[in-house]
Structures are given as C-alpha cells and as structure tokens.
Design a protein around this motif. Sequence first.
Motif, PDB file in Angstrom:
ATOM      1  N   GLN A  45       0.838  -1.211  -0.046  1.00  0.00           N
ATOM      2  CA  GLN A  45      -0.169   0.027  -0.176  1.00  0.00           C
ATOM      3  C   GLN A  45       0.728   1.156   0.267  1.00  0.00           C
ATOM      4  O   GLN A  45       0.278   2.286   0.003  1.00  0.00           O
ATOM      5  N   ALA A  89      -7.468   0.339   1.754  1.00  0.00           N
ATOM      6  CA  ALA A  89      -9.114   0.346   1.764  1.00  0.00           C
ATOM      7  C   ALA A  89      -9.716   1.116   2.885  1.00  0.00           C
ATOM      8  O   ALA A  89     -10.859   1.475   2.996  1.00  0.00           O
ATOM      9  N   PHE A 102      -6.835  -1.128  -2.983  1.00  0.00           N
ATOM     10  CA  PHE A 102      -7.526  -0.683  -4.414  1.00  0.00           C
ATOM     11  C   PHE A 102      -6.125  -0.423  -5.385  1.00  0.00           C
ATOM     12  O   PHE A 102      -5.209   0.094  -5.315  1.00  0.00           O
ATOM     13  N   THR A 145     -11.891  -2.154  -7.832  1.00  0.00           N
ATOM     14  CA  THR A 145     -12.404  -2.607  -6.589  1.00  0.00           C
ATOM     15  C   THR A 145     -11.496  -3.417  -5.656  1.00  0.00           C
ATOM     16  O   THR A 145     -10.694  -3.992  -6.275  1.00  0.00           O
ATOM     17  N   VAL A 146     -11.602  -3.834  -4.401  1.00  0.00           N
ATOM     18  CA  VAL A 146     -10.937  -4.872  -3.999  1.00  0.00           C
ATOM     19  C   VAL A 146     -11.180  -6.148  -4.677  1.00  0.00           C
ATOM     20  O   VAL A 146     -10.329  -7.112  -4.504  1.00  0.00           O
ATOM     21  N   GLN A 157     -11.502  -6.819  -7.338  1.00  0.00           N
ATOM     22  CA  GLN A 157     -10.882  -7.044  -8.694  1.00  0.00           C
ATOM     23  C   GLN A 157      -9.205  -7.169  -8.602  1.00  0.00           C
ATOM     24  O   GLN A 157      -8.689  -7.216  -9.865  1.00  0.00           O
ATOM     25  N   ASN A 158      -8.975  -7.526  -7.378  1.00  0.00           N
ATOM     26  CA  ASN A 158      -7.454  -8.174  -7.474  1.00  0.00           C
ATOM     27  C   ASN A 158      -7.417  -9.418  -7.198  1.00  0.00           C
ATOM     28  O   ASN A 158      -8.178 -10.177  -6.426  1.00  0.00           O
ATOM     29  N   ALA A 209      -8.241  -5.709 -12.083  1.00  0.00           N
ATOM     30  CA  ALA A 209      -7.170  -4.724 -11.668  1.00  0.00           C
ATOM     31  C   ALA A 209      -5.790  -4.995 -11.392  1.00  0.00           C
ATOM     32  O   ALA A 209      -4.907  -4.320 -11.764  1.00  0.00           O
ATOM     33  N   THR A 242     -16.941   0.463   2.181  1.00  0.00           N
ATOM     34  CA  THR A 242     -15.667   0.781   1.359  1.00  0.00           C
ATOM     35  C   THR A 242     -14.776  -0.385   1.348  1.00  0.00           C
ATOM     36  O   THR A 242     -14.187  -0.665   0.383  1.00  0.00           O
ATOM     37  N   SER A 281     -11.196   7.827 -10.410  1.00  0.00           N
ATOM     38  CA  SER A 281     -12.014   6.624 -10.536  1.00  0.00           C
ATOM     39  C   SER A 281     -13.458   6.905 -10.586  1.00  0.00           C
ATOM     40  O   SER A 281     -13.818   7.508  -9.542  1.00  0.00           O
ATOM     41  N   GLN A 315     -13.706   4.232  -4.171  1.00  0.00           N
ATOM     42  CA  GLN A 315     -12.154   4.256  -4.208  1.00  0.00           C
ATOM     43  C   GLN A 315     -11.510   5.419  -4.826  1.00  0.00           C
ATOM     44  O   GLN A 315     -10.414   5.342  -4.858  1.00  0.00           O
ATOM     45  N   ASN A 335     -11.947   9.637   0.955  1.00  0.00           N
ATOM     46  CA  ASN A 335     -12.649   8.719   0.184  1.00  0.00           C
ATOM     47  C   ASN A 335     -13.994   9.593  -0.270  1.00  0.00           C
ATOM     48  O   ASN A 335     -14.383  10.367   0.380  1.00  0.00           O
TER      49      ASN A 335
END
Length: 772
Positions: free
Chosen positions: A150, A158, A166, A171-172, A174-175, A221, A525, A626, A643, A673
């Motif tokens: 991070q 996040a 992110f 989004t989370v 998408q990892n 992502a 979130t 985004s 995000q 955010n």
Amino acid sequence: MKPLVGFIISFFFCLHFSVAQQFTLNGTVRDASSGETLIGASVKVKEFPSTGISANAYGFYSLSLNPGDYTLLVSFVGYEAQEKVVHLSQDLRIDLALQPMNQLATVEVSAVSSREQLESPQMGVNKINIKEVNNVPVLFGERDVLKTIQLLPGVLSAGEGSSGFFVRGGTVDQNLVLLDEAMVYNASHLLGFFSTFNSDAIKDVDLYKGSMPAQYGGRLASVLDVRMLDGNNQEFHFDGGIGLIASRLKVEGPLKKNKGSFMISGRRTYADLFLKASSDTSINKSKLYFYDLNLKANYQLNPNNTLYLSGYFGKDVLGYASDFGFDWGNATGTLRWNHVFTHKLFANTSLIYSDFKYNVNVFSDNNDFKITSRIQNLNLKQDYYYFAGNNSNVRFGLNVMRQEISPAGIDASEESDVNSLKIENRQGLDLAAYVSHEWKPLPKLNLNYGLRLSTFLLLGPGDFYTYDADGDVAYTKTYGKGELVEHYMNLEPRLAVNYLLTTNSSVKASYNRNTQNLHQLTNTTAALPTDAWVLSSNNIKPQIADQGALGYYRNFIENNYEFSAELYYKTMQHQIDYKNGADLQANEHVESDLVYGAGKAYGLELYVKKKTGRLNGWLSYTLSRSKRKFDAINNGKWFAARQDRIHDVALVGIYQLSDRWSFSGTFVYNTGNAVTFPSGKYSIGGKSTWYYTERNGYRMPDYHRLDLGATLASKPGRKYQSSWTFSIYNVYNKRNAYLIDFRENEHDANVTEAYQVALFGIIPSVTWNFKF
C-alpha cells in the motif's frame, strides 16, 4: 480456439529456424545456504553483456550459445554475485548456488535488478523482497506484506488498519490474490487489521498492476502472486516472534539433504486470553482471535522431476458471550509437479483447491439462527516455458477451474421467530488457454505480446430467473445437474513494449484486456468476510477492462537511484452496483437489486527510490481518478467511485546506523474517500428521514499519518540470532476519520450535527524475534 492454436503453431515454426546450431546451458539457481530456488535470478554471459536470462518462477534458467568457453555472471538481490567458467561443447545442465550477503542494508521493493527494470517490457510490476519487509513499521508491529504494497504508487489502502487495497481505480474484488497459485478470497484477519500472509512463511511476492502476463486472468485490476518458502534442505532452523498481539513460530529442515525439505509456520493472536481475566461474565466468555498455518514440502525425484505440496489454513473467531458468534477462514492446497522435458522446455502441472467460508450464529430469545456461506474451487493448470533462445521465450498453457458458491442462507431453529431460507448453490466452469512471447528483435527493443482465450460456463442444477425493468421475476427456467445455463467467451490480448533510449533510460507502452466472472457485492468501503459473491449469469455479464499505459524509466548514479513515471487510462464495462435500499444478504433474488454500468480510471504514478547506502527508501505519488456511470444512479451522470482518491503520497525511509541498530519511518497522506452524505432531511409522521442527492458527492477528511520504528539486532555471526523491534503507529496521534455519521441534536431536533469516529490514535508496540 482455432486462432489460438494457429498462433501457437506459428510461434514454434518461426522459433525453430531462429536458434539452430547452438548448444543449451540450463539448470536451477538456488540459495546455497538453504536450497531455496531464487525466482528471477539473473544469469548473464560476461563475454556478451547483452546476452542473459532471468530464472523463471521455479528458479529454472536456459541459455543457448555457440560452442566455446564462457564466464557466467549470476546475481540476485541480497546475494553475493558469482562468476562461473563453463566450456560448452554439448548441451549442459549446471545448477547454480548463491551465498546470501552477511548484512542487508537495503529495502528492495522493485524489479529483480536495476537493469531488469529498464530492459523488461513489463509495466507496473513490483517485486517485494520479504527479507526486508520487517524494516517497515506497521500497525501492532506485525510484519505485513499487504500493508507494504500500500506504500507503492497506484495502490491505495481500503481504509484505516485494513489489509484490503485498491489498484488503479479498481475495487477490492478486482484483485487476484494467489498463494502458491491458490486463490485467496478474503486476505485479511480481524476484519482487515492483519493480512492472511505470515511473512515468516513467504519467499516471493509479485504485484502486477499494469500489463498482466497472459498466464494470469479472472480479475480486472491487479494480480498479487505470493509464493511460500520451500524449506531449508541443508539443516534445521527455528524462527519466531512474540509480540503484544500475536506470536508466531516457523520450523524448517531437510526431508533428505539436497533432495527435499519441509516448512511449517504458525501464528496466533491471544486477545481472547486477556478477555478471560475480566470479572464481567459476558466479556470473559467472549472470543476474539485468529490463527493461520502454512505448510509446504518438496522432493526432487531426479534432476528433471520435482514434486511440491503446500497448504494454508486460517480462521478468525469473534464472539460475544453466548449471544453471538462469527467465524470465517480460508483453506488452500496446491500439488505441483515440475518437469524438465528438454534443455529448452520446462513444464509445471498444478492441482489447486481453494475454500472460503463464514458462519454467523445468533442466540437470543426466540431468534436463534445461523447464516452460512461458502466458495470453493478446484483448479487444474498446465503451464509450459519454452526457452527458444536468449532473446526469445514462449509461455503457453491451459487452465480448467470449477467454482461453486453456496450463498448465505438462514438456518433457524423450529422455535425461532426467524424464518429459514435456503438459497440454491451456483456452479461455474472457467476454461482458459494462453500463449505469450517475450522477444528482443533489436538490442534496444523488447516485446512481450500474447493472447488469452477465456470461456465461462454457468451450469445447473437450479432455478434461474429473468427479471423485468422493475426487478420482478418475468421468467423462471429450471435446469438439471450439469446443464448449460449461460456461457461467455472473451479474447484478451496483451502487449508490452520497451525501448531503451540510453544505457540508463527507457520508455514503455502496454495494452491489456481482462475479464472477470466472479463478482463481490458490497456496500462498504472495504470488503468484509460477509460480503456476497455471485457468478456471471443470464443477468450478470462478465466485467471487462481495457487498460493502456505509457511509462518513462531512468536510473541515476551507477544504478543506485531509480525513477519511474507511468500514465494509465482504463475503461471498464459491465460494472456492478446496487439499487438504493438493496438487500445484498440472504436474498434469493439479489440479482434483481443490481444495476450495471461503465467505469473509467486514469492517473499518473511517480516513484523515486534510493537503493543503497546507510539511508535508503522511496517516495511514491499517485494522481488519479476513478469514476462510474449507471443509468439508475445519479441521474445517469458520472460520479466518483468509493475508491476515488485524487492524491496519494507515501514516503519510506530506512537508516542503518550500525550492524545492530536500524531505524525506519513512513509518512502517508491521501485525499479522503468519496462518500454519500445526506444533503438534507424531511419529516414524515413526526419522524425525520435523511434526504440523499448525489451518489458519492462528498469527501471524507484528508488522511495523514507518521509511523516510526527501530530494530536492535544481536551481534552478527552468532548461530543464534534475535532482535527487538519497536514501533510507534500514528506518532502525532492524528484522529483520522474512520466514520462520519449524522444525528439530531438531543436538545433541538431541528439542529443536525455530524460526529466522527476515529479508529486508532497513537499505538506503541514491541516484538521479540528469534532464529536458530
């Protein structure tokens, strides 16, 4: 499938005629002291500086050269470089071993080497060296891979204390998070305060946030590829640590020296032990802990065949007295077979199992019930590496994965006032084939291009619904076991280009398309363990993302300083959100509450790093946006995604004062955010109701924090090693907003006031680490 097969055949036809009349030198690069394979180790030829190769994900390398005498230059970050003279008159297998440096004074979060960053066509790739992660101060003093990434450009936390992240506006969910090739669905403990990755058990971490190689798929992502240590095949070792929150222990050693090894690593928190000391019955009967266990073993059957078996088991348990209980956890298992067919062709076959589940138990008068949800997959992967030549390498393979989701249903007792609800399981089959070619046609030009064909099949049994514009069931069709309900097929091209401007600078460009058929439904979130997951269906189409990027890279002062700047633009199709007032849990018709739209993300990432000397570290800055657009939300206008953060800054510094003392510090700052706050209120029947206008039209306050750390190590050279790690999280006690809510003033209902909840103030911690 025919275009892909033709693509592969044309590759090999061209490659066959390009490398004739040469001999091949191959082998495995290992750590001399432990036998661990060194992923990405550099093997170059001294007589021809531009000729070389990087070891693959299993430490295997292959070089093709004309007959003659050569000097190999072998290197890897944190190890002493080695020269080895070879006489090449036939195909040879030479395994190489490097000695670790006695003192590591740097923290490397970079590509394998300084030249690799300049010359590789891959963009947006970061390699984290686990041996130095413990220098970065983090919450509660626990070394954490996810907290470290991070601090990189393009990667956003996040939330306060969360291990979720992110990447480039995604989004989370998408990892793609992999542990020894197995999917990890919720990579966190204690609702995000710790990650599932125990750093003691981890060997290598690669983060792909830009041009993902074609062997990866299924997420939009990023890819976080985490690999566990194999275990020391030379001698037994014990590592561990005792902290204020958790303790950990690792044992590793040979099954048979130079042939096989094992590694077992465990970790557990013990906050629940302190709860038992309370005189309050409701507290001393409560539960609050997590544990995880990493296991791995390997055995070399012969020089051409090696077997690996690894597993991960982790669980969180929260409970309040006898009223409430909540537990969740991951379990993974990977069986791998490495096989060397020829001096040029290497294969890996993997059978992989992943399981994530959670249980919620509520015990109260006439309201006893249990909620259970589960995701399972069984995955068969076949990957091939063909080292066609020193300037030409091909990867290709197949992937078959079966997924099954057991949605959150309600199981209530007969005496309960709560009604039971059984929701049908959903099953899907992911099929993929890929091929990629890394090719250096000119001394200054390097390409990596490929194609991935992904197919998703939604299978019965079950009732499947079609909904009208109002969200009501318009049509129901029942399918039997194994019957095809819906299918989707997508071609995913990948392209990355690198051009050397000078010996110390280069430019890169990339384009890639990714698709995603597993979707997480959340209205928070950060991702929670209880968030619902759904497969692509007759109502939900696969998410698709197209990303283009352009970058400039430069090394300074004999490669001791590194700078990069990357621009990216990403468009996303079939994004998923929810209607206002949607019920995402225990809802048989949850798809009727979803809306679908588009997304876009773009930004600039700057990164500068000092890699050597007593003082080293890095500075990262991200300027990004985004946004999302849904016809049913915000009057069809673009709005900021949750995000969306405009500015994100991270500064990391590490100072090696002496052989025993080192100091470190991190400073982070980011824009708050995007969030939806009420714009007003109105009264109905004497009761006030909040009035909302624009989705995510407001901002949380800006976030900033300073963390400091210090490590005192025992005198070097001793067989028994120990260290004390001291850290202070949030040094100046900034009360960063975790939550902002609104309420009516208790004295005057016409006055509305906002109140802020801060999660953490200043937190000191200390950990004792040992190794022998």
